[in-house]
Design a protein around this motif. Structure first.
Motif, mmCIF file in Angstrom:
data_model
loop_
_atom_site.group_PDB
_atom_site.id
_atom_site.type_symbol
_atom_site.label_atom_id
_atom_site.label_comp_id
_atom_site.label_asym_id
_atom_site.label_seq_id
_atom_site.Cartn_x
_atom_site.Cartn_y
_atom_site.Cartn_z
ATOM 1 N N THR A 418 0.811 -1.223 0.000
ATOM 2 C CA THR A 418 0.000 0.000 0.000
ATOM 3 C C THR A 418 0.842 1.270 0.000
ATOM 4 O OG1 THR A 418 -0.166 0.015 2.426
ATOM 5 C CG2 THR A 418 -1.887 -1.162 1.198
ATOM 6 N N TYR A 419 2.154 1.132 -0.084
ATOM 7 C CA TYR A 419 3.058 2.282 -0.157
ATOM 8 C C TYR A 419 4.270 1.880 -0.988
ATOM 9 C CZ TYR A 419 5.510 -0.371 3.450
ATOM 10 O OH TYR A 419 6.156 -1.378 4.131
ATOM 11 N N ASP A 489 -7.301 2.225 1.730
ATOM 12 C CA ASP A 489 -5.971 1.640 1.922
ATOM 13 C C ASP A 489 -4.896 2.717 1.966
ATOM 14 O OD1 ASP A 489 -7.068 -0.880 1.908
ATOM 15 O OD2 ASP A 489 -6.598 -1.286 -0.200
ATOM 16 N N VAL A 490 -5.007 3.676 1.066
ATOM 17 C CA VAL A 490 -3.986 4.732 0.974
ATOM 18 C C VAL A 490 -3.947 5.566 2.253
ATOM 19 C CG1 VAL A 490 -3.511 6.941 -0.156
ATOM 20 C CG2 VAL A 490 -3.855 4.880 -1.532
ATOM 21 N N PHE A 515 -3.308 2.098 -7.617
ATOM 22 C CA PHE A 515 -3.818 0.849 -7.053
ATOM 23 C C PHE A 515 -3.184 -0.334 -7.768
ATOM 24 C CE2 PHE A 515 -6.580 1.397 -10.671
ATOM 25 C CZ PHE A 515 -6.868 0.109 -11.104
ATOM 26 N N ARG A 524 -5.973 -3.041 -4.251
ATOM 27 C CA ARG A 524 -5.302 -2.474 -3.081
ATOM 28 C C ARG A 524 -4.812 -1.077 -3.451
ATOM 29 N NH1 ARG A 524 -0.716 -4.458 -2.713
ATOM 30 N NH2 ARG A 524 -0.827 -5.964 -4.416
ATOM 31 N N LEU A 526 -2.417 2.256 -3.328
ATOM 32 C CA LEU A 526 -0.969 2.426 -3.303
ATOM 33 C C LEU A 526 -0.636 3.911 -3.237
ATOM 34 C CD1 LEU A 526 1.970 1.381 -3.660
ATOM 35 C CD2 LEU A 526 1.580 1.454 -6.137
#
Length: 737
Positions: A418-419, A489-490, A515, A524, A526
């Motif tokens: 997510t990063y 998520d972010v 994502f 997910r 990102l």
């Protein structure tokens, strides 16, 4: 301005073109330095032997050129005779005889399709010539277009004579054959506008694919330097303006450009221009009407032909492999002290500006991978960041931020993917004059310049990182529910990075939220790009920095450059603007079909105009729930389909600007009116979080900033609840299929 080189879209937007012209003039006005004597020397080869060879070759070319001019092209060029110590002439070797025969042929009338060298005489004699080709013989005025073949003949003559001089005395490497494109005053076929460039140099080294017609079809991608021509010396400023307007085309189409060269030719006055990231350095005038001026210009052309690729502005750590027809990119890793080589699969983002970071992004894979064992794709980011005052490190050091995030969050499986996860990175390394490598900086480019010149140039550091995973564009989500999952998520990753790494992103936009889609089809979020991030706890970092980001998504405090310290709340505010804009235009390409964005929409006032006016528009709309609902949410592209998105935005606005745990002094977007002091004093005697803050603080943004952590908890709860509900709806939909 955006440069769509990949799609070769010709922009018909008059406003965009006008902005480009204005920007180019501002760059010249603010960044141009004339008569910088070291500019010409900056083209000389780094290798001492090659540098000496270039000097002798330039001298040999001049020894052919001057008799040619003196005798108006009617006599064979003079040849240099070798003599022994007694002064006796030595017999010519077979190679020299061949060279002389070839040299003699230069004075003959050119055959069909050859360049007429005698045209160069019109240029070098321009000031005194009576035969100017003018339609008005009394005044001698004519357009610069007549000068193009004259200049091209001069450059071609130098290139051909250099080939012959090299045949007599071969250097360690084959020189480039620099010449102009055969067609002048044309639109580049890879341009995104209709502007016509006067002339350009092309060459057969350092560039990717070329064919037999490469010198006919003018492209920015195949240009070594652009040339702007004017008839009179008094038009020099206009020449600089136009050269600054065209040169971004080199950066947009050449992924391995570190800096760029250009030429202004005004009458017989020639200047070489060195374009670096915040400056334009122009040489002293080379007047080709004089022998010393011609020698300087010939020497420059010979140096460009003989120098290393990095002296021409190319980056040897990004190179085109002709055997595999692929770009190879080296990433130096500061930690392991190892260079990793990647194969570029495609360019995600190119640079399109004359000044700035020149940030580029590539999707690539490790070179050592195979079809049987394909390597994981990485995102390579390449940029020139401002150097810190105390050393060669970047002032806003994304590499250090990424390293800290990786080290502190790597063990958290819930946040995995997510990063941006750092795989390798460091300052780009360039070969030194002798052995070893050196950090690639603007100071390295200007190593031979006087301190007075270097001190006036902003110092930048060239760094490159490789990260995983590789995300997809946010506007490729398939539904509102997927969008909600992604931003949930972010913001979870964003909160973890703030609290556990003490790093504040400060630059959320549609380009920084991406994502990934898993094998099961689930998405997910990102969070990428920590170039503008700062360490919150570091007193030397900017807590009240200059504006970061782009106006449409900036927080009000950021737009106004408020004295209120920046917190995570500014990024949450940016998220609201992102979601509102996507709701208005459509969350993906399909939903954007047939959606018309009227200029009178309130949300357009969040995007157009000055920073001050945009901030006022945002304050006004966000202050009142009815106004926000009627002028923003009601104008969504698909109100029914986007109902869940609208509910999320409403709750985020409520928790951010009207949090019930704070008093009315800390609510809204407008300073509290002192006339309500009795209400204010009664509130502050209760349980509100801000009850201990002095009542003279009437700026709600300042009061909220003191309780950013508590407000973020509420915001995170809201977005996680919506994320979980959206995820369940996606799963239910998949099961029903």
């Amino acid at each position: 301005m955006a440069w769509n080189s990949a799609a070769n879209v010709l922009s018909g937007d008059k406003t965009i073109n006008e902005e480009r012209v204005t920007e180019a003039k501002e760059h010249v006005r603010d960044g141009l330095s004339r008569n910088v004597s070291e500019v010409l020397a900056a083209a000389a080869p780094l290798d001492s032997d090659m540098r000496k060879k270039a000097v002798s070759l330039a001298e040999a070319v001049c020894q052919q050129l001057e008799p040619f001019i003196l005798h108006k092209g009617n006599v064979p060029p003079r040849t240099t005779k070798k003599r022994n110590r007694r002064g006796q002439q030595l017999p010519a070797t077979s190679r020299e005889s061949k060279g002389k025969a070839a040299s003699d042929s230069a004075s003959e009338a050119p055959g069909q399709g050859a360049v007429d060298y005698s045209l160069l005489l019109k240029w070098v004699n321009l000031k005194s010539s009576q035969d100017t080709g003018s339609s008005n013989s009394k005044t001698g005025h004519f357009r610069e277009v007549k000068m193009y073949p004259w200049i091209g003949a001069f450059i071609k003559y130098v290139a051909d004579q250099l080939v012959k001089a090299v045949a007599d005395s071969p250097p360690p490497k084959t020189p480039r054959q620099l010449e102009t494109f055969r067609k002048a005053d044309v639109v580049a076929i890879d341009a995104d506008d209709w502007r016509r460039v006067d002339m350009a140099l092309t060459q057969c080294l350092d560039l990717p694919q070329r064919d037999d017609r490469s010198d006919e079809l003018f492209t920015y991608a195949q240009s070594a330097a652009l040339i702007e021509v004017k008839r009179y010396e008094t038009e020099e400023t206009a020449a600089f303006d136009q050269l600054a307007l065209y040169t971004p085309g080199l950066y947009a189409t050449q992924v391995n450009r570190r800096f760029a060269w250009g030429l202004t030719i005004c009458g017989t006055h020639v200047r070489a221009c060195l374009f670096i990231h915040d400056n334009i350095l122009a040489s002293e005038v080379m007047d080709v009407a004089t022998e010393p001026g011609r020698k300087q210009f010939v020497t420059l052309l010979v140096n460009w032909a003989m120098c290393e690729s990095q002296r021409l502005g190319y980056d040897p750590t990004i190179r085109y492999n002709r055997e595999t027809s692929q770009w190879e990119i080296d990433v130096w890793d500061d930690e392991s002290r190892v260079t990793r080589t990647y194969i570029c699969e495609y360019v995600v983002a190119d640079t399109s500006s004359l000044f700035g970071q020149h940030r580029r992004c590539f999707v690539a894979r490790a070179k050592e991978s195979s079809d049987e064992q394909p390597a994981q794709k990485v995102l390579i980011k390449d940029a020139w960041a401002y150097a810190a005052a105390t050393g060669s490190k970047a002032a806003r050091d994304e590499l250090s931020n990424l390293r800290a995030i990786r080290d502190k969050l790597d063990a958290d499986d819930a946040l995995a993917g997510t990063y941006s996860h750092l795989e390798a990175g460091g300052i780009v390394q360039q070969k030194g004059k002798r052995r070893g490598t050196l950090n690639d900086t603007t100071e390295l480019i200007l190593a031979n310049f006087m301190a007075s010149v270097r001190d006036n140039v902003k110092k930048r550091v060239h760094w490159r990182v490789a990260t995983t995973p590789v995300g997809e564009d946010l506007q490729k989500v398939r539904s509102v529910d997927e969008l909600i999952v992604v931003v949930g998520d972010v913001m979870a990753a964003h909160t973890a990075i703030v609290r556990r790494c003490d790093i504040l992103h400060r630059d959320l936009s549609t380009n920084k939220i991406m994502f990934c889609r898993d094998d099961d089809g689930m998405v997910r979020g990102l969070l990428i790009d920590f170039n503008n991030a700062v360490l919150q706890a570091n007193p030397h970092d900017e807590q009240r920095p200059d504006r970061t980001g782009i106006y449409p998504y900036m927080s009000i405090g950021n737009l106004e450059q408020s004295s209120v310290k920046r917190t995570a709340l500014d990024d949450w505010e940016s998220l609201i603007y992102i979601l509102c804009w996507l709701g208005t235009i459509g969350i993906n390409r399909d939903d954007q079909t047939n959606v018309e964005i009227r200029s009178d929409l309130t949300i357009c006032h969040w995007r157009d105009g000055s920073a001050t006016n945009i901030a006022k528009a945002k304050r006004r709309t966000l202050q009142h729930s009815d106004l926000f609902g009627n002028e923003i949410l009601a104008c969504f592209a698909h109100p029914l389909l986007y109902a869940n998105l609208a509910r999320l935005i409403l709750e985020l606005r409520s928790q951010l600007f009207y949090n019930e745990r704070l008093s009315s002094l800390a609510q809204g977007c407008i300073d509290f009116d002192p006339m309500y002091s009795s209400i204010r004093n009664a509130e502050l005697r209760t349980h509100y979080l801000d009850c201990n803050i002095d009542t003279t603080v009437v700026d709600p943004f300042a009061r909220r900033a003191e309780f950013a952590d508590a407000i973020v908890d509420d915001l995170l709860n809201v977005i996680q609840e919506h994320r979980n509900n959206a995820l369940n709806r996606i799963k239910d939909f998949q099961l029903s299929k």
